[in-house]
Design a protein around this motif. Structure first.
Motif, mmCIF file in Angstrom:
data_model
loop_
_atom_site.group_PDB
_atom_site.id
_atom_site.type_symbol
_atom_site.label_atom_id
_atom_site.label_comp_id
_atom_site.label_asym_id
_atom_site.label_seq_id
_atom_site.Cartn_x
_atom_site.Cartn_y
_atom_site.Cartn_z
ATOM 1 N N ARG A 1 -17.416 32.026 -21.354
ATOM 2 C CA ARG A 1 -18.023 31.032 -20.472
ATOM 3 C C ARG A 1 -17.571 31.279 -19.028
ATOM 4 N N PRO A 2 -18.468 31.243 -18.057
ATOM 5 C CA PRO A 2 -18.054 31.465 -16.664
ATOM 6 C C PRO A 2 -17.082 30.386 -16.197
ATOM 7 N N ALA A 3 -16.291 30.757 -15.200
ATOM 8 C CA ALA A 3 -15.302 29.810 -14.672
ATOM 9 C C ALA A 3 -16.002 28.542 -14.193
ATOM 10 N N ASN A 4 -15.383 27.439 -14.475
ATOM 11 C CA ASN A 4 -15.952 26.147 -14.083
ATOM 12 C C ASN A 4 -15.607 25.894 -12.627
ATOM 13 N N ASP A 5 -16.626 25.814 -11.760
ATOM 14 C CA ASP A 5 -16.321 25.538 -10.361
ATOM 15 C C ASP A 5 -16.512 24.071 -10.027
ATOM 16 N N GLY A 6 -16.222 23.220 -11.001
ATOM 17 C CA GLY A 6 -16.071 21.784 -10.807
ATOM 18 C C GLY A 6 -17.259 21.083 -10.201
ATOM 19 N N PRO A 7 -17.036 20.344 -9.086
ATOM 20 C CA PRO A 7 -18.099 19.529 -8.497
ATOM 21 C C PRO A 7 -19.344 20.321 -8.131
ATOM 22 N N LYS A 8 -19.176 21.598 -7.712
ATOM 23 C CA LYS A 8 -20.355 22.409 -7.364
ATOM 24 C C LYS A 8 -21.236 22.619 -8.583
ATOM 25 N N ALA A 9 -20.598 22.948 -9.716
ATOM 26 C CA ALA A 9 -21.369 23.155 -10.954
ATOM 27 C C ALA A 9 -22.030 21.859 -11.384
ATOM 28 N N ALA A 10 -21.322 20.742 -11.253
ATOM 29 C CA ALA A 10 -21.888 19.451 -11.643
ATOM 30 C C ALA A 10 -23.101 19.114 -10.783
ATOM 31 N N ALA A 11 -23.002 19.363 -9.481
ATOM 32 C CA ALA A 11 -24.128 19.079 -8.583
ATOM 33 C C ALA A 11 -25.309 19.977 -8.901
ATOM 34 N N ARG A 12 -25.019 21.266 -9.187
ATOM 35 C CA ARG A 12 -26.091 22.198 -9.551
ATOM 36 C C ARG A 12 -26.777 21.766 -10.845
ATOM 37 N N ASN A 13 -25.962 21.397 -11.827
ATOM 38 C CA ASN A 13 -26.524 20.976 -13.115
ATOM 39 C C ASN A 13 -27.389 19.732 -12.960
ATOM 40 N N ARG A 14 -26.925 18.787 -12.154
ATOM 41 C CA ARG A 14 -27.687 17.551 -11.962
ATOM 42 C C ARG A 14 -29.030 17.861 -11.287
ATOM 43 N N ALA A 15 -28.996 18.696 -10.247
ATOM 44 C CA ALA A 15 -30.233 19.057 -9.552
ATOM 45 C C ALA A 15 -31.181 19.800 -10.493
ATOM 46 N N ALA A 16 -30.629 20.698 -11.314
ATOM 47 C CA ALA A 16 -31.458 21.451 -12.267
ATOM 48 C C ALA A 16 -32.088 20.523 -13.286
ATOM 49 N N ARG B 1 -32.930 22.144 -22.153
ATOM 50 C CA ARG B 1 -33.232 23.576 -22.328
ATOM 51 C C ARG B 1 -33.860 24.148 -21.066
ATOM 52 N N ARG B 2 -34.830 23.430 -20.493
ATOM 53 C CA ARG B 2 -35.512 23.909 -19.277
ATOM 54 C C ARG B 2 -34.509 24.053 -18.132
ATOM 55 N N ALA B 3 -33.534 23.161 -18.080
ATOM 56 C CA ALA B 3 -32.529 23.217 -17.001
ATOM 57 C C ALA B 3 -31.458 24.270 -17.254
ATOM 58 N N GLY B 4 -31.416 24.823 -18.475
ATOM 59 C CA GLY B 4 -30.421 25.841 -18.793
ATOM 60 C C GLY B 4 -29.043 25.283 -19.056
ATOM 61 N N VAL B 5 -28.980 24.029 -19.536
ATOM 62 C CA VAL B 5 -27.691 23.410 -19.855
ATOM 63 C C VAL B 5 -27.755 22.832 -21.268
ATOM 64 N N GLY B 6 -26.612 22.513 -21.806
ATOM 65 C CA GLY B 6 -26.556 21.872 -23.119
ATOM 66 C C GLY B 6 -26.917 20.398 -23.021
ATOM 67 N N GLN B 7 -27.271 19.830 -24.166
ATOM 68 C CA GLN B 7 -27.645 18.420 -24.169
ATOM 69 C C GLN B 7 -26.464 17.523 -23.791
ATOM 70 N N GLY B 8 -25.246 17.980 -24.115
ATOM 71 C CA GLY B 8 -24.059 17.212 -23.733
ATOM 72 C C GLY B 8 -23.936 17.078 -22.224
#
Length: 201
Positions: free
Chosen positions: A11-26, A49-56
């Motif tokens: 799994r790629p390194a978790n870059d915290g708030p940046k990843a969370a913001a990206r996931n939310r926007a996606a 699935r369309r956003a490329g993230v898990g359901q969790g």
């Protein structure tokens, strides 16, 4: 013996708030697309699935269907407000942005027909209805600010009634067909609409 990396190590390194913001926007972008294709009752798993993230990940950002619909609506309304507040904004220009959102987002159409917000009956709450009404009023304020004296939609309820009527005409399997029908509805109402496009800032 060759050691294969575990799932955690791959799994790629978790870059915290940046990843969370990206996931939310996606997720919001994916929800807008999936709702446009399948309606507000589309499975949340398909949006993840369309956003490329898990359901969790989806549930960490949006605990239920209503929260996700609210986020999509908020984004749409904010862009209409930004278009209305831009220097040199005109009613026909703001209507062009509004119409783009109508052709792109079933959730936005749902805002203008608030009984559909939240999808299935068991998912609806008074809070969602109140939020939808508040967002709808923000759209109305953005448009009213550009009505000129004597405009044909200047009556107390005429403006949002016209918007709701146009939104009801926005049907069809493709974005192009939905745009064509929306513009035809505006023409029938005798209202000029600017280019149908998102607000570019």
């Amino acid at each position: 013996m060759t050691q294969h990396p575990t799932a955690e190590e791959r799994r790629p390194a978790n870059d915290g708030p940046k990843a969370a913001a990206r996931n939310r926007a996606a997720l919001i972008t994916a929800a807008r697309e999936v709702y446009a294709e399948h309606g507000l009752d589309a499975p949340l798993s398909g949006i993840a699935r369309r956003a490329g993230v898990g359901q969790g990940v989806l549930y960490r950002h949006f605990p239920d269907r209503a929260a996700l619909a609210d986020a999509v609506l908020e984004e749409n309304v904010r862009e209409v407000e930004q278009a209305a507040a831009a220097a040199g904004a005109t009613l026909d220009g703001v209507l062009g942005v509004l119409t783009w959102h109508l052709t792109e987002s079933a959730a936005f159409i749902g805002l203008l027909h608030a009984d559909r917000i939240g999808g299935r009956t068991e998912d609806r709450t008074d809070g969602v209805q109140a939020h939808a009404s508040a967002l709808s009023e923000r759209v109305a304020r953005s448009l009213r600010g550009h009505l000129t004296a004597g405009h044909r939609l200047g009556g107390s309820d005429d403006l949002m009634l016209a918007v709701a009527m146009v939104s009801g005409a926005v049907t069809g399997p493709t974005r192009e067909e939905r745009e064509r029908r929306a513009l035809a509805a505006w023409r029938l109402l005798g209202v000029e609409v600017g280019p149908v496009r998102p607000f570019a800032g």
